[in-house]
Design a protein around this motif. Structure first.
Motif, PDB file in Angstrom:
ATOM      1  N   PHE A 240       8.934  21.809 -36.690  1.00 27.54           N
ATOM      2  CA  PHE A 240       9.946  21.846 -37.871  1.00 27.54           C
ATOM      3  C   PHE A 240      11.252  22.261 -37.687  1.00 27.54           C
ATOM      4  CE2 PHE A 240       5.303  23.675 -38.602  1.00 27.54           C
ATOM      5  CZ  PHE A 240       4.580  23.104 -38.984  1.00 27.54           C
ATOM      6  N   LYS A 241      11.865  22.152 -38.543  1.00 32.19           N
ATOM      7  CA  LYS A 241      13.417  22.352 -37.879  1.00 32.19           C
ATOM      8  C   LYS A 241      13.890  21.807 -39.916  1.00 32.19           C
ATOM      9  CE  LYS A 241      14.231  19.399 -34.554  1.00 32.19           C
ATOM     10  NZ  LYS A 241      15.040  18.044 -33.659  1.00 32.19           N
ATOM     11  N   THR A 242      14.390  23.363 -39.935  1.00 33.90           N
ATOM     12  CA  THR A 242      14.866  23.415 -41.056  1.00 33.90           C
ATOM     13  C   THR A 242      17.113  23.669 -40.622  1.00 33.90           C
ATOM     14  OG1 THR A 242      15.488  26.047 -40.685  1.00 33.90           O
ATOM     15  CG2 THR A 242      13.291  25.324 -41.885  1.00 33.90           C
ATOM     16  N   GLU A 243      17.672  24.196 -41.432  1.00 35.07           N
ATOM     17  CA  GLU A 243      18.834  24.062 -40.990  1.00 35.07           C
ATOM     18  C   GLU A 243      19.276  25.247 -40.937  1.00 35.07           C
ATOM     19  OE1 GLU A 243      22.813  25.070 -44.467  1.00 35.07           O
ATOM     20  OE2 GLU A 243      21.202  23.733 -44.967  1.00 35.07           O
ATOM     21  N   ASN A 244      18.501  26.256 -40.724  1.00 37.53           N
ATOM     22  CA  ASN A 244      18.041  27.557 -39.967  1.00 37.53           C
ATOM     23  C   ASN A 244      17.922  27.930 -38.980  1.00 37.53           C
ATOM     24  OD1 ASN A 244      20.907  28.569 -42.013  1.00 37.53           O
ATOM     25  ND2 ASN A 244      19.010  29.090 -43.576  1.00 37.53           N
ATOM     26  N   ASP A 245      16.437  27.092 -38.263  1.00 27.43           N
ATOM     27  CA  ASP A 245      15.408  27.564 -37.432  1.00 27.43           C
ATOM     28  C   ASP A 245      14.833  26.507 -37.072  1.00 27.43           C
ATOM     29  OD1 ASP A 245      14.561  30.291 -39.576  1.00 27.43           O
ATOM     30  OD2 ASP A 245      14.021  27.984 -39.271  1.00 27.43           O
ATOM     31  N   VAL A 246      14.450  26.494 -35.925  1.00 22.25           N
ATOM     32  CA  VAL A 246      13.590  25.816 -35.722  1.00 22.25           C
ATOM     33  C   VAL A 246      12.031  26.704 -35.132  1.00 22.25           C
ATOM     34  CG1 VAL A 246      13.163  23.667 -33.404  1.00 22.25           C
ATOM     35  CG2 VAL A 246      15.145  23.818 -34.318  1.00 22.25           C
ATOM     36  N   PHE A 247      10.933  26.107 -35.143  1.00 26.02           N
ATOM     37  CA  PHE A 247       9.522  25.867 -34.835  1.00 26.02           C
ATOM     38  C   PHE A 247       8.676  24.658 -33.414  1.00 26.02           C
ATOM     39  CE2 PHE A 247       4.764  26.557 -34.893  1.00 26.02           C
ATOM     40  CZ  PHE A 247       4.854  27.757 -34.397  1.00 26.02           C
ATOM     41  N   SER A 248       8.302  25.500 -32.838  1.00 34.08           N
ATOM     42  CA  SER A 248       8.128  24.008 -32.013  1.00 34.08           C
ATOM     43  C   SER A 248       5.997  24.804 -31.398  1.00 34.08           C
ATOM     44  CB  SER A 248       8.994  24.289 -31.286  1.00 34.08           C
ATOM     45  OG  SER A 248       7.902  23.695 -29.555  1.00 34.08           O
ATOM     46  N   TYR A 249       5.478  24.008 -31.709  1.00 34.05           N
ATOM     47  CA  TYR A 249       4.562  24.194 -30.858  1.00 34.05           C
ATOM     48  C   TYR A 249       4.544  23.378 -29.254  1.00 34.05           C
ATOM     49  CZ  TYR A 249      -0.570  24.707 -30.010  1.00 34.05           C
ATOM     50  OH  TYR A 249      -2.253  24.574 -29.720  1.00 34.05           O
ATOM     51  N   ARG A 250       4.330  23.474 -28.554  1.00 30.53           N
ATOM     52  CA  ARG A 250       4.302  23.081 -27.254  1.00 30.53           C
ATOM     53  C   ARG A 250       3.692  23.059 -26.134  1.00 30.53           C
ATOM     54  NH1 ARG A 250       6.592  22.232 -21.530  1.00 30.53           N
ATOM     55  NH2 ARG A 250       7.653  20.441 -21.706  1.00 30.53           N
ATOM     56  N   ILE A 251       3.076  22.687 -25.149  1.00 31.27           N
ATOM     57  CA  ILE A 251       1.879  22.425 -24.570  1.00 31.27           C
ATOM     58  C   ILE A 251       2.644  21.930 -23.216  1.00 31.27           C
ATOM     59  CG2 ILE A 251      -0.052  22.372 -25.590  1.00 31.27           C
ATOM     60  CD1 ILE A 251       0.952  19.083 -24.061  1.00 31.27           C
ATOM     61  N   GLY A 252       2.168  22.541 -21.729  1.00 31.67           N
ATOM     62  CA  GLY A 252       2.768  22.065 -20.295  1.00 31.67           C
ATOM     63  C   GLY A 252       2.366  21.912 -19.635  1.00 31.67           C
ATOM     64  N   GLY A 253       1.773  20.920 -18.669  1.00 33.90           N
ATOM     65  CA  GLY A 253       0.999  21.388 -17.061  1.00 33.90           C
ATOM     66  C   GLY A 253       1.747  20.982 -15.666  1.00 33.90           C
TER      67      GLY A 253
END
Length: 163
Positions: free
Chosen positions: A7-20
């Motif tokens: 999710f990106k807004t004008e003021n901030d970002v939220f991210s759900y990430r996975i890594g291997g």
């Protein structure tokens, strides 16, 4: 068409990430954008309605055409860092993984791949880095360095804040 949990807004970002976390012969596979000096654990964003383990299998297949087996969950991270000029709050799950076939990707050196992030194409370098050389590299999140050399037996939660 699936959609990343990003999710990106004008003021901030939220991210759900996975890594291997792929370790072979005392080397770990890391990725970094071309012409950048910061490495990260290979992976990507989870899609809406997708299990994190399925997302990781998909990301490895899409990015480097490798089939992987999920071994176990190792880290749960809360990462806070700048995404361009906006602050990002990222929830990350990191799994230990293994290759289903050692013939799908180069097992030494560096090789290239391309990824989509949002509406951008990103050229990536994937590199096998010796575990005893990790301290000389910039690997994000930086507080995982020691734990990558010897993975904890129990799931470990961490909070990473990049200034």
């Amino acid at each position: 068409m699936s959609k990343d949990i990003l999710f990106k807004t004008e003021n901030d970002v939220f991210s759900y990430r996975i890594g291997g976390i792929l370790i072979r012969d005392n080397k770990i596979l890391l990725q970094k954008p071309k012409n950048d000096d910061g490495f990260s654990i290979p992976g990507g964003h989870v899609n809406f309605g997708e299990a994190s383990s399925e997302a990781l299998i998909r990301e490895f297949k899409e990015e480097i055409n490798a089939d992987i087996k999920i071994e176990r969950l190792v880290f749960v991270g809360e990462n806070f860092f700048p995404w361009g000029r906006r602050p990002c709050h990222q929830i990350s799950l990191y799994y230990a993984v293994s290759l289903c076939s050692e013939e799908q990707i180069p097992l030494t050196g560096t090789f290239q791949a391309t990824d989509d992030l949002g509406n951008e194409r990103i050229d990536l370098d994937f590199s096998w880095i010796a575990l005893d050389e990790l301290s000389a590299k910039k690997v994000y999140p930086t507080n995982l360095m020691e734990d990558l050399i010897s993975l904890p037996e129990q799931v470990k939660h961490f909070i990473y804040v990049q200034e």
